[in-house]
Enzyme design. Structure first.
Site, mmCIF file in Angstrom:
data_model
loop_
_atom_site.group_PDB
_atom_site.id
_atom_site.type_symbol
_atom_site.label_atom_id
_atom_site.label_comp_id
_atom_site.label_asym_id
_atom_site.label_seq_id
_atom_site.Cartn_x
_atom_site.Cartn_y
_atom_site.Cartn_z
ATOM 1 C CB CYS A 46 -0.881 -0.014 1.249
ATOM 2 S SG CYS A 46 -1.897 1.462 1.423
ATOM 3 C CG HIS A 59 -1.889 -1.862 -9.474
ATOM 4 N ND1 HIS A 59 -2.693 -1.022 -8.757
ATOM 5 C CD2 HIS A 59 -0.913 -2.269 -8.621
ATOM 6 C CE1 HIS A 59 -2.237 -0.915 -7.517
ATOM 7 N NE2 HIS A 59 -1.150 -1.666 -7.407
ATOM 8 C CD GLU A 84 -7.124 1.442 -2.866
ATOM 9 O OE1 GLU A 84 -6.929 0.550 -2.019
ATOM 10 O OE2 GLU A 84 -6.792 2.621 -2.700
ATOM 11 C CB CYS A 86 -4.558 3.721 -5.247
ATOM 12 S SG CYS A 86 -3.818 2.081 -5.159
ATOM 13 N N GLY A 88 -1.156 2.248 -7.039
ATOM 14 C CA GLY A 88 -1.867 2.451 -8.305
ATOM 15 C C GLY A 88 -1.232 3.564 -9.126
HETATM 16 N N1 LIG Z 1 -6.458 -2.243 -2.310
HETATM 17 C C1 LIG Z 1 -5.066 -2.575 -2.430
HETATM 18 C C2 LIG Z 1 -4.286 -2.281 -1.193
HETATM 19 C C3 LIG Z 1 -4.232 -0.817 -0.835
HETATM 20 C C4 LIG Z 1 -3.485 0.031 -1.856
HETATM 21 C C5 LIG Z 1 -3.360 1.451 -1.397
HETATM 22 N N2 LIG Z 1 -4.510 2.223 -1.210
HETATM 23 C C6 LIG Z 1 -2.188 2.207 -1.964
HETATM 24 O O1 LIG Z 1 -2.072 3.405 -1.628
HETATM 25 O O2 LIG Z 1 -1.338 1.641 -2.629
HETATM 26 C C7 LIG Z 1 -4.908 -4.065 -2.774
HETATM 27 O O3 LIG Z 1 -5.776 -4.878 -2.428
HETATM 28 O O4 LIG Z 1 -3.914 -4.407 -3.405
#
Ligand SMILES: N[C@@H](CCC[C@H](N)C(=O)O)C(=O)O
Length: 285
Positions: A73, A168, A217, A226, A229
């Site tokens: 994250c 991603h 997400e 993210c 992301g």
């Molecule tokens: N939802 C993501 C984990 C969280 C990612 C985050 N918000 C970021 O800032 O990178 C997952 O399930 O991979």
């Protein structure tokens, strides 16, 4: 349980400091779902635990709002770094953070009072082959998936698959305001050819140094930002020749800006952006 709520560009998490708290014998997935709930909990995009590590200076574990544990994250690493430094769990301004997706290096930028509002992170090398994402369709397992459609996909658009510790799928759009985040994001998140599900990013290139960005997400739905992301988006932009190696890209997320660079020589991705405290408190288990 003592907690701290922090956010990176509006992507908020409940942080528990495992240097001082113990959550032994607790279901961490259930706890994440409970604290993330805005009505009956505290309200957040998930739960992050920051504690001792055998492999790095600190360890971060992240759970999404649906209770699933993620590998990494980006916003969470910056906020964990702020917390660890300000609470003196680390004494240097650069230190390593173990995530389930690998070890990253954080560089905090404290002000004169020793408070951290901005953090730079060496996020390491992206994973690009389908088997590393993992993505089980669209071509050979040991090749990259760059702006390609998948026949059995629930969405029409081609996507680029990038692993930043977590998976991603990045989709280029002409107008970010029209990106079908809520309509198509959950469909692609749960497509059978992403066996671990996927985070879905929509990006609109403004110039090679600037892009607009929205995200769906995995495990948390629409969020304001993210970090992984944004890193994946810049890697995808370089792979699609819309941006260049070694050139910083400003990513405009709904919650604000991140600055991302992909180094050509060692292939590491660098992220710079804010981390802010919201509140601290006690949560009754
Ligand atoms: N939802 C993501 C984990 C969280 C990612 C985050 N918000 C970021 O800032 O990178 C997952 O399930 O991979």
């Amino acid at each position: 349980m003592q907690f701290t709520k922090l956010h990176g560009l509006g992507n908020s998490y409940i942080f528990v400091d495992l240097f001082s708290e113990s959550l032994e014998n607790k279901s961490l997935s259930e706890l994440a779902v409970a604290v993330a709930n805005p009505d009956t909990g505290i309200g957040s995009d998930g739960l992050i635990l920051v504690g001792p590590s055998e492999a790095a200076d600190v360890r971060m574990r992240i759970f999404n709002a649906d209770g699933s544990e993620a590998m990494n994250c980006g916003n969470g690493v910056r906020a964990s770094a702020k917390l660890a430094y300000e609470k003196k769990r680390v004494l240097e301004t650069s230190f390593t953070v173990e995530t389930n997706g690998g070890i990253v290096t954080a560089f905090v930028h404290p002000d004169e009072q020793g408070m951290v509002h901005e953090v730079t992170v060496d996020m390491g090398k992206p994973k690009l082959n389908r088997q590393e994402i993992p993505l089980t369709a669209g071509g050979p397992a040991d090749e990259q998936h760059v702006n390609k459609s998948v026949q059995t996909s629930p969405v029409d658009e081609p996507f680029t698959a990038v692993g930043m510790g977590n998976p991603h799928a990045v989709i280029f759009v002409d107008d970010i305001a029209q990106a079908p985040v809520v309509e198509d994001g959950p469909k692609l998140e749960c497509a059978s050819f992403f066996p671990d599900r996927v985070n879905v990013e929509y990006i609109e290139m403004i110039t090679p140094q600037e892009m607009n960005f929205k995200v769906w997400e995995r495990g948390s739905g629409v969020t304001q930002a993210c970090g992984t992301g944004a890193c994946a988006a810049v890697v995808a932009a370089v792979l699609n020749k819309q941006a260049s190696f070694d050139e910083e890209v400003t990513v405009h997320l709904p919650g604000g800006d991140l600055h991302i660079r992909w180094n050509e020589m060692d292939r590491h991705v660098w992220m710079r952006g804010p981390a802010e405290l919201i509140c601290t408190g006690a949560y009754y288990l």
